[in-house]
Enzyme design. Structure first.
Site, mmCIF file in Angstrom:
data_model
loop_
_atom_site.group_PDB
_atom_site.id
_atom_site.type_symbol
_atom_site.label_atom_id
_atom_site.label_comp_id
_atom_site.label_asym_id
_atom_site.label_seq_id
_atom_site.Cartn_x
_atom_site.Cartn_y
_atom_site.Cartn_z
ATOM 1 N N ILE A 22 0.841 -1.200 0.000
ATOM 2 C CA ILE A 22 0.000 0.000 0.000
ATOM 3 C C ILE A 22 0.879 1.255 0.000
ATOM 4 C CG2 ILE A 22 -1.903 1.205 1.140
ATOM 5 C CD1 ILE A 22 -2.578 -1.517 2.535
ATOM 6 N N ASN A 42 12.522 -1.025 6.577
ATOM 7 C CA ASN A 42 13.641 -1.951 6.829
ATOM 8 C C ASN A 42 13.633 -3.121 5.838
ATOM 9 O OD1 ASN A 42 11.548 -3.527 7.738
ATOM 10 N ND2 ASN A 42 12.394 -3.915 9.782
ATOM 11 N N ASN A 45 9.622 -6.938 4.595
ATOM 12 C CA ASN A 45 8.587 -7.585 3.779
ATOM 13 C C ASN A 45 8.435 -6.866 2.433
ATOM 14 O OD1 ASN A 45 6.641 -9.692 3.518
ATOM 15 N ND2 ASN A 45 5.004 -8.196 3.826
ATOM 16 N N SER A 134 -7.196 -1.075 10.484
ATOM 17 C CA SER A 134 -7.776 -2.148 9.679
ATOM 18 C C SER A 134 -9.207 -2.417 10.103
ATOM 19 C CB SER A 134 -6.936 -3.403 9.888
ATOM 20 O OG SER A 134 -7.597 -4.539 9.389
ATOM 21 N N TYR A 158 -2.433 -9.806 15.740
ATOM 22 C CA TYR A 158 -2.329 -8.755 14.721
ATOM 23 C C TYR A 158 -3.425 -7.711 14.942
ATOM 24 C CZ TYR A 158 -3.063 -6.224 10.415
ATOM 25 O OH TYR A 158 -3.278 -5.214 9.516
ATOM 26 N N LYS A 162 -3.359 -3.560 16.255
ATOM 27 C CA LYS A 162 -3.999 -2.385 15.639
ATOM 28 C C LYS A 162 -4.854 -1.648 16.661
ATOM 29 C CE LYS A 162 -2.342 -2.767 11.483
ATOM 30 N NZ LYS A 162 -1.299 -1.830 11.051
ATOM 31 N N TYR A 186 -8.680 0.320 6.871
ATOM 32 C CA TYR A 186 -8.812 -0.214 5.511
ATOM 33 C C TYR A 186 -9.636 -1.491 5.531
ATOM 34 C CZ TYR A 186 -4.121 2.035 5.288
ATOM 35 O OH TYR A 186 -3.033 2.863 5.405
ATOM 36 N N PHE A 187 -10.428 -1.668 4.472
ATOM 37 C CA PHE A 187 -11.100 -2.947 4.286
ATOM 38 C C PHE A 187 -10.137 -3.862 3.501
ATOM 39 C CE2 PHE A 187 -15.126 -2.790 6.531
ATOM 40 C CZ PHE A 187 -14.954 -1.555 7.122
ATOM 41 N N ASP A 304 -12.378 -16.721 10.615
ATOM 42 C CA ASP A 304 -13.047 -15.961 9.550
ATOM 43 C C ASP A 304 -14.479 -15.611 9.949
ATOM 44 O OD1 ASP A 304 -10.922 -15.817 7.859
ATOM 45 O OD2 ASP A 304 -11.722 -17.176 6.335
HETATM 46 P P1 NAD Z 1 3.473 -4.659 3.439
HETATM 47 O O1 NAD Z 1 4.049 -5.742 4.260
HETATM 48 O O2 NAD Z 1 3.523 -4.781 1.967
HETATM 49 O O3 NAD Z 1 4.137 -3.249 3.833
HETATM 50 C C1 NAD Z 1 4.597 -2.988 5.126
HETATM 51 C C2 NAD Z 1 6.002 -2.413 4.984
HETATM 52 O O4 NAD Z 1 6.492 -2.111 6.301
HETATM 53 C C3 NAD Z 1 7.005 -3.373 4.341
HETATM 54 O O5 NAD Z 1 7.708 -2.692 3.322
HETATM 55 C C4 NAD Z 1 7.933 -3.751 5.486
HETATM 56 O O6 NAD Z 1 9.244 -4.022 5.031
HETATM 57 C C5 NAD Z 1 7.854 -2.522 6.380
HETATM 58 N N1 NAD Z 1 8.130 -2.770 7.803
HETATM 59 C C6 NAD Z 1 7.584 -3.698 8.615
HETATM 60 N N2 NAD Z 1 8.103 -3.601 9.842
HETATM 61 C C7 NAD Z 1 8.986 -2.564 9.833
HETATM 62 C C8 NAD Z 1 9.838 -1.981 10.806
HETATM 63 N N3 NAD Z 1 9.921 -2.472 12.052
HETATM 64 N N4 NAD Z 1 10.582 -0.930 10.457
HETATM 65 C C9 NAD Z 1 10.553 -0.437 9.188
HETATM 66 N N5 NAD Z 1 9.779 -0.955 8.230
HETATM 67 C C10 NAD Z 1 8.998 -2.018 8.547
HETATM 68 O O7 NAD Z 1 1.956 -4.452 3.931
HETATM 69 P P2 NAD Z 1 0.790 -3.557 3.308
HETATM 70 O O8 NAD Z 1 -0.248 -4.470 2.812
HETATM 71 O O9 NAD Z 1 1.332 -2.528 2.430
HETATM 72 O O10 NAD Z 1 0.231 -2.910 4.651
HETATM 73 C C11 NAD Z 1 0.617 -1.634 5.097
HETATM 74 C C12 NAD Z 1 -0.074 -1.329 6.414
HETATM 75 O O11 NAD Z 1 -1.485 -1.413 6.225
HETATM 76 C C13 NAD Z 1 0.273 -2.318 7.528
HETATM 77 O O12 NAD Z 1 0.361 -1.614 8.741
HETATM 78 C C14 NAD Z 1 -0.933 -3.248 7.555
HETATM 79 O O13 NAD Z 1 -1.130 -3.811 8.817
HETATM 80 C C15 NAD Z 1 -2.042 -2.302 7.188
HETATM 81 N N6 NAD Z 1 -3.198 -2.979 6.592
HETATM 82 C C16 NAD Z 1 -3.011 -3.814 5.524
HETATM 83 C C17 NAD Z 1 -4.097 -4.485 4.982
HETATM 84 C C18 NAD Z 1 -3.907 -5.463 3.854
HETATM 85 O O14 NAD Z 1 -4.757 -6.345 3.686
HETATM 86 N N7 NAD Z 1 -2.868 -5.366 3.055
HETATM 87 C C19 NAD Z 1 -5.383 -4.268 5.497
HETATM 88 C C20 NAD Z 1 -5.530 -3.396 6.564
HETATM 89 C C21 NAD Z 1 -4.432 -2.748 7.105
HETATM 90 C C1 WQD Z 2 -10.990 -12.884 2.058
HETATM 91 C C2 WQD Z 2 -12.057 -13.959 1.862
HETATM 92 C C3 WQD Z 2 -11.620 -15.942 3.125
HETATM 93 C C4 WQD Z 2 -7.995 -17.082 0.957
HETATM 94 C C5 WQD Z 2 -7.377 -10.314 6.110
HETATM 95 C C6 WQD Z 2 -7.027 -9.893 7.504
HETATM 96 C C7 WQD Z 2 -7.460 -8.484 7.742
HETATM 97 C C8 WQD Z 2 -6.933 -7.536 6.662
HETATM 98 C C9 WQD Z 2 -7.171 -8.058 5.291
HETATM 99 C C10 WQD Z 2 -4.928 -6.528 7.451
HETATM 100 C C11 WQD Z 2 -12.455 -14.664 3.159
HETATM 101 C C12 WQD Z 2 -11.563 -16.226 1.648
HETATM 102 C C13 WQD Z 2 -9.129 -16.420 1.388
HETATM 103 C C14 WQD Z 2 -8.124 -18.362 0.325
HETATM 104 C C15 WQD Z 2 -10.504 -18.191 0.590
HETATM 105 N N1 WQD Z 2 -5.505 -7.389 6.753
HETATM 106 N N2 WQD Z 2 -10.368 -16.975 1.206
HETATM 107 N N3 WQD Z 2 -9.394 -18.862 0.170
HETATM 108 O O1 WQD Z 2 -9.572 -12.577 5.954
HETATM 109 O O2 WQD Z 2 -11.000 -10.688 5.022
HETATM 110 O O3 WQD Z 2 -8.789 -10.190 5.949
HETATM 111 O O4 WQD Z 2 -6.730 -9.412 5.188
HETATM 112 O O5 WQD Z 2 -5.406 -5.767 8.233
HETATM 113 O O6 WQD Z 2 -6.994 -8.145 8.997
HETATM 114 O O7 WQD Z 2 -7.689 -10.748 8.421
HETATM 115 O O8 WQD Z 2 -8.918 -11.378 3.817
HETATM 116 O O9 WQD Z 2 -8.051 -12.092 1.639
HETATM 117 O O10 WQD Z 2 -7.560 -13.510 3.669
HETATM 118 O O11 WQD Z 2 -9.880 -13.422 2.764
HETATM 119 O O12 WQD Z 2 -11.629 -18.697 0.433
HETATM 120 O O13 WQD Z 2 -7.154 -18.996 -0.046
HETATM 121 O O14 WQD Z 2 -11.517 -14.978 1.017
HETATM 122 O O15 WQD Z 2 -12.219 -17.012 3.820
HETATM 123 O O16 WQD Z 2 -13.812 -14.957 3.079
HETATM 124 P P1 WQD Z 2 -9.651 -11.298 5.261
HETATM 125 P P2 WQD Z 2 -8.497 -12.624 2.933
#
Ligand code: NAD
Ligand code: WQD
Length: 347
Positions: A22, A42, A45, A134, A158, A162, A186-187, A304
């Site tokens: 993101i 850092n 990931n 989240s 996790y 948050k 975020y969704f 879930d």
């Molecule tokens: P991502 O893992 O792609 O990005 C996170 C970044 O943070 C990575 O580049 C990683 O190297 C860096 N990082 C982690 N720990 C660190 C540390 N201690 N110091 C410096 N850098 C560090 O994840 P993303 O999907 O881009 O998510 C970004 C943020 O949004 C996260 O906080 C995540 O929890 C939140 N979020 C993500 C989702 C999702 O589904 N992707 C949904 C809701 C919230």
């Molecule tokens: C979506 C739907 C699964 C994988 C997670 C975190 C949440 C947020 C977003 C960070 C669900 C189904 C999935 C598969 C499947 N992250 N599924 N087969 O669980 O809504 O949210 O990511 O904040 O905190 O919990 O997302 O993409 O894992 O799943 O059927 O191999 O797809 O059961 O219904 P989720 P998801």
């Protein structure tokens, strides 16, 4: 500053986690909007390659500090080198299952890391933060759509990290009203930049649905397991609010613009307001990509929930933001990234 310098009148934004999924998309829109951006990551990931690709897209070099948010000296280097006035804080670990196995690592990285970040921000006199929260903080919501005043809860470390961070940032504001705090919930982010050069690149077998679908379509995985078809939803499979990552990125730019106007901690959903089931996503993806996605029905995944989608009206009201990209565009853009980069950022 003399008017002849190239420094932009808008402010300097420190983007923690800016090399990640993101963060990298948000960096593009920030630069396009005229902000100076410093990425702090850092790379635990993510890879430097994502930064290189972002540089290509925006056509200029990006300032990067390789550092850990838990390391105050790394952070001080960032604040001493650049006149940062706002932090967009994406850095964190995000794998739900891993957080159950390694709770201390998650609390250390996410919670302690955010405390260290805020301490150094305070030292530096930078008191504006936009935080990646989240929809997971709503736990198993009693009804849908979800508004920001719904009760919060968490079922894993996790999600709890948050919730804790949200509370810590609220306490910080209570202690000192000079802080500006926006909590963006975020969704389910999916999709990729339309260039197809950056996108989500999970390590190992993906946990999330969209990367699992795209890796199946590209032939890296053989079959999608649909986790449960007996939920109380229109087709029995889980329903979520998938949102295009570019829309999400745009929400951050809006939050940044509005930040000076906020006089309380703002907690805001970023979702589309529409829920799609797992099978809806499979069908939409097959249509957008022209590829078949073989799947089988598997047992429910522990933890879930049946349905989760946002009421996005508060974001419209306070940020003047709403998602604009539909499920077709989400699938097309996810597929363009995956098919052009079957191994993600690894050549
Ligand atoms: P991502 O893992 O792609 O990005 C996170 C970044 O943070 C990575 O580049 C990683 O190297 C860096 N990082 C982690 N720990 C660190 C540390 N201690 N110091 C410096 N850098 C560090 O994840 P993303 O999907 O881009 O998510 C970004 C943020 O949004 C996260 O906080 C995540 O929890 C939140 N979020 C993500 C989702 C999702 O589904 N992707 C949904 C809701 C919230
Ligand atoms: C979506 C739907 C699964 C994988 C997670 C975190 C949440 C947020 C977003 C960070 C669900 C189904 C999935 C598969 C499947 N992250 N599924 N087969 O669980 O809504 O949210 O990511 O904040 O905190 O919990 O997302 O993409 O894992 O799943 O059927 O191999 O797809 O059961 O219904 P989720 P998801």
């Amino acid at each position: 500053m003399s008017p002849s310098t190239t420094h932009h009148p808008l402010s300097t934004i420190l983007v923690t986690g800016g090399a990640g999924y993101i963060g990298s998309h948000t960096v593009i829109l920030l630069i396009e909007a005229g902000y100076d951006v410093v990425v702090f990551d850092n790379f635990c990931n993510s890879s430097r390659e994502s930064i290189k690709r972002v540089e290509k897209i925006v056509g200029k070099p990006i300032s990067v500090i390789e550092g850990d948010i838990r390391n105050r000296n790394d952070l001080r280097l960032a604040f001493n080198t650049y006149a940062v006035d706002t932090v967009i804080h994406f850095a964190g670990l995000k794998a739900v299952g891993e957080s159950v196995e390694q709770p201390l690592r998650y609390y250390d990285n996410n919670v302690y890391g955010t405390v260290a970040l805020c301490e150094v921000m305070q030292e530096a006199g930078c008191k504006s933060i936009i935080f990646s929260s989240s929809a997971t903080v709503y736990g198993d919501p009693a009804t849908t759509p979800i508004t920001e005043d719904f009760p919060t809860s968490a079922t894993n470390p996790y999600g709890r990290s948050k919730l804790f961070i949200e509370e810590i940032l609220r306490d910080l504001y209570i202690s000192d009203h000079d802080w500006k705090v926006v909590l963006l919930r975020y969704f389910n982010p999916v999709g990729a930049h339309p260039s197809g050069t950056i996108g989500e690149d999970p390590n190992g077998i993906p946990n999330n649905l969209m990367p699992f679908i795209t890796q199946t379509a590209v032939g890296k995985l053989s079959c999608l397991s649909v986790f449960g078809d007996d939920y109380d939803t229109h087709d029995g499979t889980g329903v979520r609010d998938y949102i295009h990552v570019m829309d999400l990125a745009a929400g951050h730019v809006k939050a940044l613009e509005k930040l000076p106007l906020f006089h309380e901690v703002m907690t805001i959903n970023l979702g589309t307001g529409t829920g799609y089931s797992v099978l809806d996503m499979v069908k939409a993806f097959e249509k957008a990509s022209g590829k078949e996605v073989p799947y089988c029905i598997a047992p429910r995944r522990a933890g879930d929930i049946a349905k989760c989608y946002a009421d996005p009206s508060y974001a419209k009201k306070v940020l003047d933001w709403k998602a604009s990209k539909d499920i077709e565009e989400m699938c097309e853009d996810s597929w363009r990234w995956q098919s052009n980069n079957p191994n993600g950022y690894t050549a």
